[in-house]
Design a protein around this motif. Structure first.
Motif, short mmCIF file in Angstrom:
data_model
loop_
_atom_site.label_atom_id
_atom_site.label_comp_id
_atom_site.label_asym_id
_atom_site.label_seq_id
_atom_site.Cartn_x
_atom_site.Cartn_y
_atom_site.Cartn_z
N ALA A 662 0.85 -1.20 0.00
CA ALA A 662 0.00 0.00 0.00
C ALA A 662 0.88 1.25 0.00
CB ALA A 662 -0.92 -0.01 1.22
N PRO A 663 0.39 2.36 -0.56
CA PRO A 663 1.22 3.58 -0.61
C PRO A 663 1.69 4.05 0.77
CG PRO A 663 -0.69 3.80 -2.05
CD PRO A 663 -0.90 2.54 -1.26
N VAL A 664 0.83 3.91 1.77
CA VAL A 664 1.17 4.31 3.14
C VAL A 664 0.86 3.13 4.05
CG1 VAL A 664 0.80 5.99 4.98
CG2 VAL A 664 0.53 6.67 2.59
N VAL A 665 1.83 2.72 4.87
CA VAL A 665 1.64 1.53 5.70
C VAL A 665 2.17 1.77 7.10
CG1 VAL A 665 1.86 -0.04 3.72
CG2 VAL A 665 3.87 0.48 5.10
N ALA A 666 1.65 0.97 8.02
CA ALA A 666 2.22 0.81 9.35
C ALA A 666 2.42 -0.68 9.56
CB ALA A 666 1.30 1.37 10.42
N SER A 667 3.57 -1.06 10.11
CA SER A 667 3.87 -2.48 10.28
C SER A 667 4.53 -2.71 11.62
CB SER A 667 4.77 -2.98 9.15
OG SER A 667 6.05 -2.41 9.21
N ASN A 698 -2.15 15.02 8.66
CA ASN A 698 -2.55 14.57 10.00
C ASN A 698 -2.17 13.10 10.21
OD1 ASN A 698 -3.85 17.10 10.44
ND2 ASN A 698 -5.62 16.35 9.27
N HIS A 699 -0.90 12.83 9.97
CA HIS A 699 -0.41 11.45 9.93
C HIS A 699 -0.24 10.95 11.36
CE1 HIS A 699 0.93 8.15 7.64
NE2 HIS A 699 2.23 8.28 7.85
N ARG A 700 -1.21 10.12 11.81
CA ARG A 700 -1.16 9.56 13.15
C ARG A 700 -1.17 8.04 13.06
NH1 ARG A 700 -5.65 10.08 16.08
NH2 ARG A 700 -6.88 10.42 14.19
N LEU A 701 -0.51 7.40 13.99
CA LEU A 701 -0.53 5.96 14.12
C LEU A 701 -1.14 5.61 15.47
CD1 LEU A 701 0.24 2.98 13.57
CD2 LEU A 701 2.55 3.53 14.41
N ILE A 702 -2.15 4.75 15.43
CA ILE A 702 -2.76 4.23 16.66
C ILE A 702 -2.45 2.75 16.73
CG2 ILE A 702 -4.89 3.87 17.95
CD1 ILE A 702 -6.09 6.23 16.41
N SER A 715 -2.57 0.57 24.59
CA SER A 715 -2.82 1.42 23.42
C SER A 715 -1.88 2.61 23.44
CB SER A 715 -4.28 1.90 23.39
OG SER A 715 -4.54 2.66 22.23
N THR A 716 -1.46 3.04 22.27
CA THR A 716 -0.64 4.23 22.14
C THR A 716 -0.99 4.94 20.85
OG1 THR A 716 1.63 5.07 22.18
CG2 THR A 716 1.26 3.05 20.96
N GLU A 717 -0.91 6.27 20.86
CA GLU A 717 -1.16 7.07 19.67
C GLU A 717 0.05 7.96 19.42
OE1 GLU A 717 -4.39 10.39 18.04
OE2 GLU A 717 -5.00 8.90 19.53
N LEU A 718 0.52 7.98 18.19
CA LEU A 718 1.76 8.66 17.86
C LEU A 718 1.55 9.65 16.73
CD1 LEU A 718 3.95 5.44 17.79
CD2 LEU A 718 4.01 7.18 19.60
N ASP A 719 2.15 10.84 16.87
CA ASP A 719 2.21 11.81 15.78
C ASP A 719 3.44 11.46 14.95
OD1 ASP A 719 2.38 13.88 14.04
OD2 ASP A 719 2.59 15.46 15.54
N LEU A 720 3.23 10.97 13.76
CA LEU A 720 4.34 10.44 12.98
C LEU A 720 5.18 11.51 12.34
CD1 LEU A 720 2.70 7.28 11.37
CD2 LEU A 720 4.09 7.47 13.43
N LEU A 748 -3.87 3.82 10.65
CA LEU A 748 -3.53 5.15 10.15
C LEU A 748 -4.84 5.80 9.75
CD1 LEU A 748 -0.43 4.21 7.94
CD2 LEU A 748 -0.40 5.23 10.23
N PRO A 749 -5.48 6.52 10.66
CA PRO A 749 -6.84 7.01 10.41
C PRO A 749 -6.95 7.92 9.18
CG PRO A 749 -6.30 7.18 12.74
CD PRO A 749 -5.03 6.83 12.04
N ALA A 750 -5.92 8.66 8.87
CA ALA A 750 -6.01 9.62 7.76
C ALA A 750 -6.23 8.95 6.42
CB ALA A 750 -4.76 10.49 7.72
N CYS A 751 -5.76 7.70 6.28
CA CYS A 751 -5.93 7.02 4.99
C CYS A 751 -6.72 5.73 5.12
CB CYS A 751 -4.57 6.73 4.36
SG CYS A 751 -3.49 5.69 5.36
N GLY A 752 -7.25 5.43 6.30
CA GLY A 752 -8.07 4.25 6.48
C GLY A 752 -7.31 2.94 6.52
#
Length: 855
Positions: A662-667, A698-702, A715-720, A748-752
């Motif tokens: 995917a163009p934007v990922v969290a792993s 608004n790039h956030r990682l939850i 749980s943790t929320e990060l401003d990437l 990544l809520p901004a891109c679903g």
């Protein structure tokens, strides 16, 4: 003057004969009445293969079912004769004629009216032959093509040094195919007619883009040939050249006058043309070129005849290979750069789409490649154990914006992997390579050439270098002469050491371009291996898995599918190299039913391949990309590494790549699939990455850890914006957890984007505790336009959901869904969409679903 053509697609028949029977019967009488055949004359499809014709005529059992291919192997060991009748008056008077063959597999003799015209060998080389001027055309004519039995050649296990033909290697038996060696007229046949005896060879087209002048250059080269029984005419030939811009925005027409025999060229320049990019970084506009001879005035040919014409789709595309950041000074370059823009390689290896390539249709190619594009794949590698593909393959890749890495047709053989050195074999290799480069290089999708698959030095079993192999030197020279603007690699893997393994890493072996492994490596070693990889490019690796039950039922009955291991002769015949019941049970515990095996093995392929591709991506740009083994299969396997099965049904591995590419990922980087002690998590680090031109505001990682009842454990929320890409973010839980299975969800809520990992906290087998929990109930509500709302109506999470949308039409591809292989927490809903309009429901399966969801 003008030239006419007709495609000879209809009216063919074929029969099998004993070896050399056709030679004994020369000259053939009319339709071969003096030929002693061992099968009746049966209808033949051209292009096609004799095996497909024999199957359609009822002479063979279905070679893809059970062990039936064993009863079909005789077909490769007989001569086959094609025939086509030309009735009285079908050849126009006063014309000369030429037959053009785009490809016959393999050695053949062409007969006209019972007498041989020419012999040819090599399935990838086009050839033409002139028909003797018929004089009085008020008579019938017969065309016969003798296709000799398949030559003896090396399959997967043997010595590459002993390969001596240009036949595809995989049909002689490979780990993903059976032994069924195709024969036949596998590419189109054309009959050409010329009143004055002139004929135009199939042109070669080149495009080039100049960054300084911002101009595009189109060059077309061909030869004007004269029928040997015709005197040179005085009238000129005036073919018209048309170049049409994308969306018909602009037309450019030229004419060439008074052409003389021999080589001639057309040249044209375009100011600021639209540039072709792979789909992941831009649009893929195509220009249309046509060279044609206008019809004669007053007496044009009609019926099946059309004016001679040649069409090509062009694109202005420039690919280079640049050094990887941080690589050794003497490393080969593996960073793909398109129009000065680095491209992260999200690739898959391509093998022939059918055991009988002559029956592959454009529709089949479009289905396979469209699924690849939807999954984010931007490059396919044409593997060296196959052969040149049909035009439709390259056209489809160009239209979809998929780059092609093209091997020449040399491959490893296990016992030795060194390219052949005999003068005769090298001469044949050079001839084939020149034909392939001339034909393929005009397609804008082509990115680079490679000498072959897993070629190695005999003494050291390390990848071959150009300097060490006459064959690779020859291939590099062919590319340098005929396609000098495209990169060339000597082999893949290109070393300096062959493969990725824990032993190689422990021995500090340098891995630049690496292959392997091809199976899941275990609940700890799999993670350790990919975490420690140092490859600059990982150009072949995979994880095995079974297809859908519907595909398995095409192979045999459901009763014959158990057990799914080597003790089952039918299963083993279709999965001998890839049987993985033991690897599945190392993760899930004992498996006692086919349905449990399937859902568990599906999840294993998804989770294992996703992790491997994510791990390579976490090392970007030092690692320039992944090329998965393999996108497709030519024969239905009960378990294999392919991402789409033979019947065009996507497997979990394709969804794994859709997630990882995917163009934007969290792993998540895991030290293992389980913690070192009961109640503990493995070591976990979080990563995020975005490809170039993929900005997300608004790039956030939850990151949230749930138990199976949906309770949040951590749980943790990060401003990437404050966390650079490719940098680890620790995720630790100090508390002792229940000895069970947890769900780690990254969002990544901004891109679903949502990424779910199942993690064991009870030790190995890490996911075995799932068997002790209640089962979940997932309800679906079909919406309009191929959308489905799924809701978990139970108090426990639904994990490892495996969704499919079977097609009502036999042989139609199943659609790729918007999401798959995820978890639904208690009470959670998710919308799933498919690019189809259907009244059918999704088929929902999973690791812990109620039995009603398996029906």
């Amino acid at each position: 003057m003008s030239i006419y053509m007709q495609q000879l697609t209809n009216g063919w028949q074929v029969c099998a004969t004993w070896e050399n029977e056709c030679l004994l019967a020369q000259p053939l009488v009319r339709g071969g009445e003096n030929l002693r055949s061992i099968t009746p004359w049966i209808p033949a499809r051209v292009p096609g293969t004799v095996q497909d014709d024999a199957l359609a005529a009822g002479l063979l059992p279905d070679p893809f079912r059970e062990r039936n291919s064993l009863a079909c192997e005789w077909t490769a060991h007989r001569d086959w004769v094609y025939r086509r009748h030309f009735p009285i008056g079908s050849l126009p008077q006063g014309h000369s004629f030429r037959l053009c063959f785009r490809g016959i597999d393999d050695a053949c003799v062409v007969y006209w009216d019972g007498r041989p015209l020419m012999r040819h060998e090599g399935p990838n080389e086009a050839f033409c032959t002139y028909i003797p001027n018929p004089g009085d055309t008020a008579r019938e004519h017969w065309l016969h093509i003798l296709v000799h039995s398949a030559p003896k050649e090396v399959g997967q296990l043997g010595r590459t040094t002993e390969t001596h033909t240009r036949k595809m290697r995989f049909p002689y038996k490979w780990d993903f195919s059976t032994c069924l060696i195709p024969l036949g007229i596998w590419r189109p046949v054309t009959l050409e007619a010329s009143r004055d005896g002139w004929f135009i060879d199939r042109p070669v087209v080149r495009t080039q883009y100049d960054w300084v002048s911002r101009s595009g250059h189109v060059g077309l080269e061909t030869r004007l040939q004269l029928h040997p029984e015709t005197d040179p005419p005085s009238s000129p030939i005036q073919p018209a050249l048309t170049i049409e811009a994308p969306d018909q925005k602009e037309r450019t027409e030229q004419k060439q006058h008074a052409l003389s025999p021999g080589r001639f060229t057309f040249e044209h320049s375009l100011s600021r043309p639209e540039l072709w990019f792979p789909h992941s970084i831009g649009a893929s506009p195509l220009y249309r070129l046509e060279l044609c001879c206008p019809a004669e005035e007053g007496n044009p040919l009609a019926g099946p005849w059309t004016p001679w014409h040649f069409q090509a789709e062009l694109g202005f595309h420039n690919t280079t290979l640049e050094p990887n950041p941080g690589a050794s000074d003497d490393a080969l370059p593996y960073t793909v750069v398109v129009h000065q823009r680095p491209l992260p390689v999200c690739g898959a290896n391509w093998v022939p789409a059918d055991q009988f390539p002559g029956r592959v249709t454009p529709r089949r190619l479009d289905a396979l490649l469209s699924m690849a594009q939807q999954a984010g794949i931007n490059m396919v590698r044409v593997w060296g154990g196959g052969g040149m593909e049909q035009d439709a393959f390259y056209r489809t890749c160009s239209r979809l914006g998929i780059l092609v890495w093209h091997d020449f047709f040399l491959s490893s053989s296990g016992i030795d992997n060194e390219p052949p050195r005999s003068k005769a074999t090298l001469a044949a290799l050079a001839s084939e390579a020149e034909a392939v480069v001339r034909e393929v290089s005009q397609h804008p999708c082509l990115a680079l050439w490679c000498g072959g698959n897993e070629l190695m030095d005999c003494g050291t079993f390390t990848p071959c270098t150009t300097q060490a192999s006459p064959a690779i030197q020859l291939l590099e020279k062919v590319v340098s002469n005929l396609d000098p603007n495209r990169p060339f690699l000597p082999t893949t893997s290109s070393g300096p050491n062959f493969g990725l393994s824990l032993e190689a890493l422990d021995g500090h072996q340098r891995l630049d371009d690496a292959h392997g492994p091809w199976t899941f490596q275990g609940p700890k070693d799999h993670f350790q291996l990919y975490n420690r990889s140092t490859a600059l490019l990982h150009s072949e690796f995979g994880v095995e898995g079974p297809p859908e039950l519907e595909t398995l039922l095409e192979i045999t009955t459901e009763a014959n599918l158990w057990p799914p291991d080597a003790t089952n002769p039918i299963w083993d015949f279709h999965a001998a190299w890839w049987n993985n019941r033991d690897r599945v049970e190392a993760v899930f515990g004992e498996t006692a039913s086919l349905s449990d095996y399937l859902v568990r093995a599906w999840h294993l392929q998804f989770a294992g391949l996703r992790y491997a591709a994510e791990a390579n991506r976490r090392r970007r740009p030092h690692c320039s990309g992944s090329i998965i083994w393999q996108l497709n299969e030519p024969w239905p396997n009960a378990c294999c590494t392919n991402l789409v099965d033979y019947y065009l049904r996507p497997k979990p591995g394709l969804y794994a790549l859709k997630q990882a590419f995917a163009p934007v990922v969290a792993s998540a980087r895991l030290s293992a699939w389980y913690g070192t002690k009961p109640g503990q998590l493995p070591e976990i680090s979080l990563y995020h990455d975005r490809f170039p031109d993929s900005p997300i505001p608004n790039h956030r990682l939850i990151a949230t850890l749930f138990d199976l009842y949906g309770e949040c454990l951590l749980s943790t929320e990060l401003d990437l914006e404050s966390h650079p890409t490719q940098q680890p973010i620790p995720f630790q839980c100090a508390a002792t957890l229940p000895s069970s299975v947890c769900i780690l969800r990254l969002q990544l809520p901004a891109c679903g984007f949502v990424n779910d990992y199942l993690i064991g906290t009870a030790g190995p087998p890490p996911l075995s505790p799932l068997a002790g929990f209640d089962q979940a109930d997932v309800h679906q509500e079909p919406q309009a336009s191929g959308r489905f709302l799924l809701t978990n109506r139970s108090a426990i999470a639904a994990v490892g959901l495996h969704l499919s949308l079977p097609s009502r039409t036999p042989a139609s591809p199943w659609p790729l869904l918007s999401d798959n292989h995820f978890c639904l927490l208690p009470g959670e809903s998710r919308m799933i969409s498919a690019a189809v309009t259907t009244e059918d429901n999704l088929h929902i399966q999973g690791l812990n679903l109620l039995p009603s969801n398996h029906e």
